[in-house]
Design an enzyme around this catalytic site. Structure first.
Site, PDB file in Angstrom:
ATOM      1  N   GLY A  35       0.793  -1.226   0.000  1.00  6.61           N
ATOM      2  CA  GLY A  35       0.000   0.000   0.000  1.00  6.61           C
ATOM      3  C   GLY A  35       0.825   1.275   0.000  1.00  6.61           C
ATOM      4  CB  SER A  36       4.327   2.156  -0.859  1.00  7.88           C
ATOM      5  OG  SER A  36       4.461   1.823  -2.220  1.00  7.88           O
ATOM      6  CG  MET A  69      -1.298  -7.282  -6.859  1.00 10.46           C
ATOM      7  SD  MET A  69      -0.763  -6.182  -8.195  1.00 10.46           S
ATOM      8  CE  MET A  69       0.415  -7.244  -9.008  1.00 10.46           C
ATOM      9  CG  HIS A 114       0.864  -1.655 -15.646  1.00  7.65           C
ATOM     10  ND1 HIS A 114       0.546  -2.897 -15.127  1.00  7.65           N
ATOM     11  CD2 HIS A 114       1.800  -1.876 -16.601  1.00  7.65           C
ATOM     12  CE1 HIS A 114       1.253  -3.828 -15.751  1.00  7.65           C
ATOM     13  NE2 HIS A 114       2.011  -3.237 -16.646  1.00  7.65           N
ATOM     14  CB  THR A 169     -10.917   0.038 -20.985  1.00  4.80           C
ATOM     15  OG1 THR A 169      -9.635  -0.502 -21.318  1.00  4.80           O
ATOM     16  CG2 THR A 169     -10.904   1.542 -21.178  1.00  4.80           C
ATOM     17  CG  LEU A 183      -4.476  -7.026 -17.659  1.00  7.48           C
ATOM     18  CD1 LEU A 183      -5.105  -6.891 -16.278  1.00  7.48           C
ATOM     19  CD2 LEU A 183      -3.656  -8.303 -17.772  1.00  7.48           C
ATOM     20  CD  GLU A 242       4.670   2.233  -9.175  1.00  6.90           C
ATOM     21  OE1 GLU A 242       3.633   1.996  -8.532  1.00  6.90           O
ATOM     22  OE2 GLU A 242       5.445   1.339  -9.567  1.00  6.90           O
TER      23      GLU A 242
HETATM   24  C1  GAR Z   1       3.197  -0.967  -7.543  1.00  5.49           C
HETATM   25  O1  GAR Z   1       4.462  -1.020  -8.138  1.00  5.49           O
HETATM   26  C2  GAR Z   1       2.114  -0.940  -8.601  1.00  5.49           C
HETATM   27  O2  GAR Z   1       2.472  -0.200  -9.739  1.00  5.49           O
HETATM   28  C3  GAR Z   1       2.000  -2.401  -8.949  1.00  5.49           C
HETATM   29  O3  GAR Z   1       2.095  -3.068  -7.701  1.00  5.49           O
HETATM   30  C4  GAR Z   1       2.896  -2.289  -6.808  1.00  5.49           C
HETATM   31  C5  GAR Z   1       2.109  -2.070  -5.544  1.00  5.49           C
HETATM   32  O4  GAR Z   1       2.895  -1.453  -4.559  1.00  5.49           O
HETATM   33  N1  GAR Z   1       0.775  -2.690  -9.610  1.00  5.49           N
HETATM   34  C6  GAR Z   1       0.634  -3.637 -10.543  1.00  5.49           C
HETATM   35  O5  GAR Z   1       1.548  -4.355 -10.893  1.00  5.49           O
HETATM   36  C7  GAR Z   1      -0.756  -3.735 -11.148  1.00  5.49           C
HETATM   37  N2  GAR Z   1      -0.738  -4.511 -12.312  1.00  5.49           N
HETATM   38  P1  GAR Z   1       2.215  -0.774  -3.307  1.00  5.49           P
HETATM   39  O6  GAR Z   1       1.247  -1.792  -2.697  1.00  5.49           O
HETATM   40  O7  GAR Z   1       3.353  -0.493  -2.373  1.00  5.49           O
HETATM   41  O8  GAR Z   1       1.513   0.467  -3.753  1.00  5.49           O
END
Ligand code: GAR
Length: 196
Positions: A12-13, A98, A117, A149, A152, A182
């Site tokens: 959840g960062s 996920m 992503h 959308t 995927l 991000e």
């Molecule tokens: C992040 O890098 C996000 O972009 C990725 O999972 C990580 C979650 O980190 N998302 C995907 O791969 C979606 N397909 P977080 O829980 O620390 O935010």
């Protein structure tokens, strides 16, 4: 008040970075928006504790207790809608959630469902984006925020950030460099969306 519901599956960062931005930039006053709830499909998602500490409502909906993807997604949509006292939330934010979502779920939140992503879409949809970027010999990698959308990791691109790939990179070091970006662009993209 425009209510934002954030969905997570793990650390959840990104969610925490969005919550910090909302506090720092006074979204309640400047955007008329607030993070109303954080929902996880996993009870052990570390991000839930952070959200609770910030006084944000949390909920867990365990996907393993549903017999079908459609059943889980219908329950999740109903749970999300319940988080907003005024009806449906203004924005649903996928932050490391996920799960592949069903067309019905995407349709229900069409135009107000956002995802981050960890690649420069349309390259490297799906999983293991950093290892695949390294294997392909990419000199640059990055991250994309987009509206969701039914397809995927597709949908209108709202923001991207680019990072260099270094000769010494592993998937882990590259992931760390991308994650730093991000945390910067997701809250900016959300603020722009809510301002529009
Ligand atoms: C992040 O890098 C996000 O972009 C990725 O999972 C990580 C979650 O980190 N998302 C995907 O791969 C979606 N397909 P977080 O829980 O620390 O935010």
């Amino acid at each position: 008040m425009k209510n934002i519901v954030i969905l997570i599956s793990g650390g959840g960062s990104n969610m925490a970075a969005i919550v910090r931005a909302a506090q720092r930039d006074h979204w309640a006053r400047t955007l008329g928006a607030r993070v109303a709830a954080v929902i996880s499909n996993r009870a052990d998602a570390a991000g839930l504790a952070y959200a609770r500490e910030q006084g944000i409502a949390t909920a867990v909906l365990d996907h393993t207790s549903f017999g079908s993807r459609e059943g889980f997604d219908a329950a999740l949509a109903a749970l999300i809608d319940r988080q907003d006292p005024d009806g449906q939330p203004a924005l649903v934010v996928l932050a490391g959630f996920m799960r592949v979502l069903t067309p019905g779920f995407v349709r229900h939140f069409e135009g107000r469902l956002m995802n981050i992503h960890p690649s420069l879409l349309p390259a490297f949809t799906g999983l293991h984006t950093h290892a695949r970027a390294l294997a392909a010999g990419c000199k640059f990698a990055g991250v994309t925020v987009h509206l969701v959308t039914a397809q995927l990791d597709e949908g209108p691109i709202l923001a991207q950030a680019v990072v260099p790939v270094l000769g010494t990179d592993t998937a882990q070091t590259l992931a760390g460099r991308v994650l730093t970006q991000e945390h910067l662009i997701y809250s900016r993209a959300i603020a722009s969306y809510l301002r529009a």
